[in-house]
Each structure stands twice: as C-alpha cells, then as structure tokens.
Write an enzyme that holds these catalytic residues in place. Sequence first.
Site, mmCIF file in Angstrom:
data_model
loop_
_atom_site.group_PDB
_atom_site.id
_atom_site.type_symbol
_atom_site.label_atom_id
_atom_site.label_comp_id
_atom_site.label_asym_id
_atom_site.label_seq_id
_atom_site.Cartn_x
_atom_site.Cartn_y
_atom_site.Cartn_z
ATOM 1 N N GLU A 66 49.642 52.541 33.278
ATOM 2 C CA GLU A 66 50.678 51.864 32.773
ATOM 3 C C GLU A 66 51.312 50.694 33.632
ATOM 4 O O GLU A 66 52.136 49.928 33.368
ATOM 5 C CB GLU A 66 51.922 52.623 32.547
ATOM 6 C CG GLU A 66 52.007 53.523 31.211
ATOM 7 C CD GLU A 66 51.428 52.801 30.083
ATOM 8 O OE1 GLU A 66 52.283 51.665 29.788
ATOM 9 O OE2 GLU A 66 50.392 53.052 29.105
ATOM 10 N N ARG B 80 34.922 28.499 42.687
ATOM 11 C CA ARG B 80 34.018 27.500 42.448
ATOM 12 C C ARG B 80 34.947 26.201 43.080
ATOM 13 O O ARG B 80 34.130 25.137 42.970
ATOM 14 C CB ARG B 80 33.711 27.262 40.919
ATOM 15 C CG ARG B 80 34.865 27.298 40.083
ATOM 16 C CD ARG B 80 34.405 27.482 38.748
ATOM 17 N NE ARG B 80 33.587 26.288 37.972
ATOM 18 C CZ ARG B 80 34.073 25.054 37.884
ATOM 19 N NH1 ARG B 80 35.410 24.753 37.782
ATOM 20 N NH2 ARG B 80 33.335 24.249 37.339
ATOM 21 N N ASP C 107 35.335 18.511 34.529
ATOM 22 C CA ASP C 107 35.827 19.894 33.664
ATOM 23 C C ASP C 107 37.040 19.804 33.060
ATOM 24 O O ASP C 107 37.981 18.907 33.383
ATOM 25 C CB ASP C 107 35.778 21.063 34.736
ATOM 26 C CG ASP C 107 34.581 21.425 35.284
ATOM 27 O OD1 ASP C 107 33.476 21.268 34.591
ATOM 28 O OD2 ASP C 107 34.344 22.183 36.368
ATOM 29 N N PRO D 203 50.584 41.441 33.059
ATOM 30 C CA PRO D 203 50.869 40.705 31.834
ATOM 31 C C PRO D 203 52.180 39.893 31.906
ATOM 32 O O PRO D 203 52.253 39.082 30.791
ATOM 33 C CB PRO D 203 50.784 41.961 30.915
ATOM 34 C CG PRO D 203 50.883 42.994 31.515
ATOM 35 C CD PRO D 203 50.589 43.142 32.817
HETATM 36 N N1 SAH Z 1 52.728 48.685 30.775
HETATM 37 C C1 SAH Z 1 52.253 47.407 31.005
HETATM 38 C C2 SAH Z 1 50.842 47.347 30.800
HETATM 39 C C3 SAH Z 1 49.845 47.829 31.855
HETATM 40 S S1 SAH Z 1 48.339 47.308 31.592
HETATM 41 C C4 SAH Z 1 53.201 46.616 30.234
HETATM 42 O O1 SAH Z 1 54.080 47.110 29.534
HETATM 43 O O2 SAH Z 1 52.828 45.528 30.098
HETATM 44 C C5 SAH Z 1 47.714 47.990 33.071
HETATM 45 C C6 SAH Z 1 47.399 47.118 34.290
HETATM 46 O O3 SAH Z 1 46.503 45.832 33.592
HETATM 47 C C7 SAH Z 1 48.674 46.138 34.537
HETATM 48 O O4 SAH Z 1 49.287 46.758 35.526
HETATM 49 C C8 SAH Z 1 47.959 44.544 35.135
HETATM 50 O O5 SAH Z 1 47.410 44.861 36.514
HETATM 51 C C9 SAH Z 1 46.560 44.832 34.354
HETATM 52 N N2 SAH Z 1 46.823 43.687 33.190
HETATM 53 C C10 SAH Z 1 46.861 43.973 31.916
HETATM 54 N N3 SAH Z 1 47.187 43.007 31.057
HETATM 55 C C11 SAH Z 1 47.016 41.925 32.032
HETATM 56 C C12 SAH Z 1 46.980 40.448 31.859
HETATM 57 N N4 SAH Z 1 47.122 39.896 30.722
HETATM 58 N N5 SAH Z 1 46.797 39.642 32.876
HETATM 59 C C13 SAH Z 1 46.745 40.150 34.038
HETATM 60 N N6 SAH Z 1 46.697 41.385 34.360
HETATM 61 C C14 SAH Z 1 46.696 42.274 33.350
#
Ligand code: SAH
Length: 254
Positions: A115, A152, A167, A88
């Site tokens: 997590e 794609r 697009d 994220p």
């Molecule tokens: N503890 C983290 C959240 C973990 S969510 C924090 O504090 O932000 C679990 C997993 O989901 C992450 O390791 C990632 O691989 C995936 N993930 C969650 N949200 C994401 C997003 N917006 N984009 C890409 N991968 C994401």
Amino acid sequence: MKIYIITIFPDYFECFKNYGVVNKAIKSGLVEINAINLRDFTTDKHKTVDDVVYGGGPGMLLKPEPIFKAFDYIKNISKNPYTIITEPWGKTFNQEMARKLAEKEEIVIICGRYEGVDERVKTLVDEEISIGDYILSGGEPAALVIMDSVIRLLPGVLSDDESKEVDSFSDGLLGYPNYTRPAEFRGMKVPEVLLSGNHKLIEKWRRFQKLKRTYKNRPDLLEKAKLSVEDRQLLKYIIEGKEFEDLIKEGKIA
Ligand code: SAH
C-alpha cells in the site's frame, strides 16, 4: 553519476543494466547503479519489511526502520545524494525533471510496495515523483523509467549527442515523423520533400510536422512552447487544415 535504489527486489534491475545505452553507460563508467536490498536492513529472522496500517484498512505498508537504515548506509558511502521517492501523488515526471536529475552526482530512489510506505519516510526525501496517473504495484518500474530517461541525458552516453536535441519534448514540442529505406514500401511513399536534398525545405517540413503532431496529439504543450513568428504562421495554416505540400503549391513556402 551514482544511483542507489532502495527496493525489496534488487534483481529487478539486472536486466535493465544489461541492455542498450544504459549498459554502455555503465561499461564506460558514466553511471553506476546500485540496487540496495531493503531486507538486508531488517533485524528479525523473517527479514520483515512491512506491517499493518494504523487506523485499519487493507494491505500492508513498508516499515520506516529498514528504509531509514538503508538510507543511513547510503549516506555513509556517498556524499550528498538527491533523494526521490516514487509515488502516484508525486509530481508527474517529464523531460524537464529528467534534465534536472541528470545534473545530480548522486541519486537515491526509494521504491514503495504494497500500500506504500510509512509517511515518516518523507522526511528523507527531496522530491516525490509519479510516472503518470495510474497505480503500479511497486515503485520499481517507475524507477526504471526515471533512470532510463536520466541516463540517456548524461554527457557522453548517446553516441550522437544531437539526437537528444531532436527528440520529442526537448524544445517543448513532439518529434517529427521519420522514414528509412526503402523509399516506397507496400505502396506507401516517403514524403517527396525528404528525398529532395533541399535541407532548408526539409527543416521547414520537420518544423511543420512537429507543430502539426503537437497540435493534434498534445495541444496543451503549445501553450508553453517557445514559438517563433514563423511557427505561429505555420500553426495558423495547420489549424486551417493545410498540408505542407499545399503551402508549397500555393507559394506560401519556398
Ligand atoms: N496506496 C497508494 C498506492 C500504492 S501503490 C495510493 O493510495 O495511491 C504501491 C507503490 O507503487 C507506491 O508506494 C509507489 O512507490 C509505487 N507507485 C504506484 N503508482 C505509481 C506511479 N504512478 N508513479 C510512481 N510510483 C508509483
């Protein structure tokens, strides 16, 4: 292109492989998608992939050892893969990033769960990618989004290669509205211009609509988009609240 996904849910990707342009791309050998089961790289009886977080706190983390082992395995059967982790806090994915990824021969995508992953996994990674400002329960849906947009773009995947160029985002602007038959549906009419057969005018109408949609929905994109003198003039009319039809009536567009 060869894609390797490190995941605890390899079956997650089966459905994705079976449909649409992705399926066609696989069948014609343009892409290969290999979901690697992280549990295959564990050493204990329970195939443990996660552990508690140092320093305390809720939830579990993906352990480094199985991920490093899975990565070593991929390194052995590939050449020099470009490695992504879904996070994220990564760079927010966009069309430009998709375009760059489409140039790679081999890609590894590491999917977090719980997590997240042990920070030391970062030493394997070329790029951290987020698909937006929200939290998913795992990296798998993000991997699907990334793969779909990249596949794609691979040469030969779309039957009408042109459709990539019209697009949204391809030229920094959003796409124009489209209509199909019938010309009138439940009282709603297809804009006259599109039925006119006047290709120059249709092109202008589409440019106007792209600019209008971008101005209304994503004004931030206009700052980076390459706009011609004519685009800027159209944008001025749009900001004044003019419709394309007004411009024709007023003789500002012929
Ligand atoms: N503890 C983290 C959240 C973990 S969510 C924090 O504090 O932000 C679990 C997993 O989901 C992450 O390791 C990632 O691989 C995936 N993930 C969650 N949200 C994401 C997003 N917006 N984009 C890409 N991968 C994401």
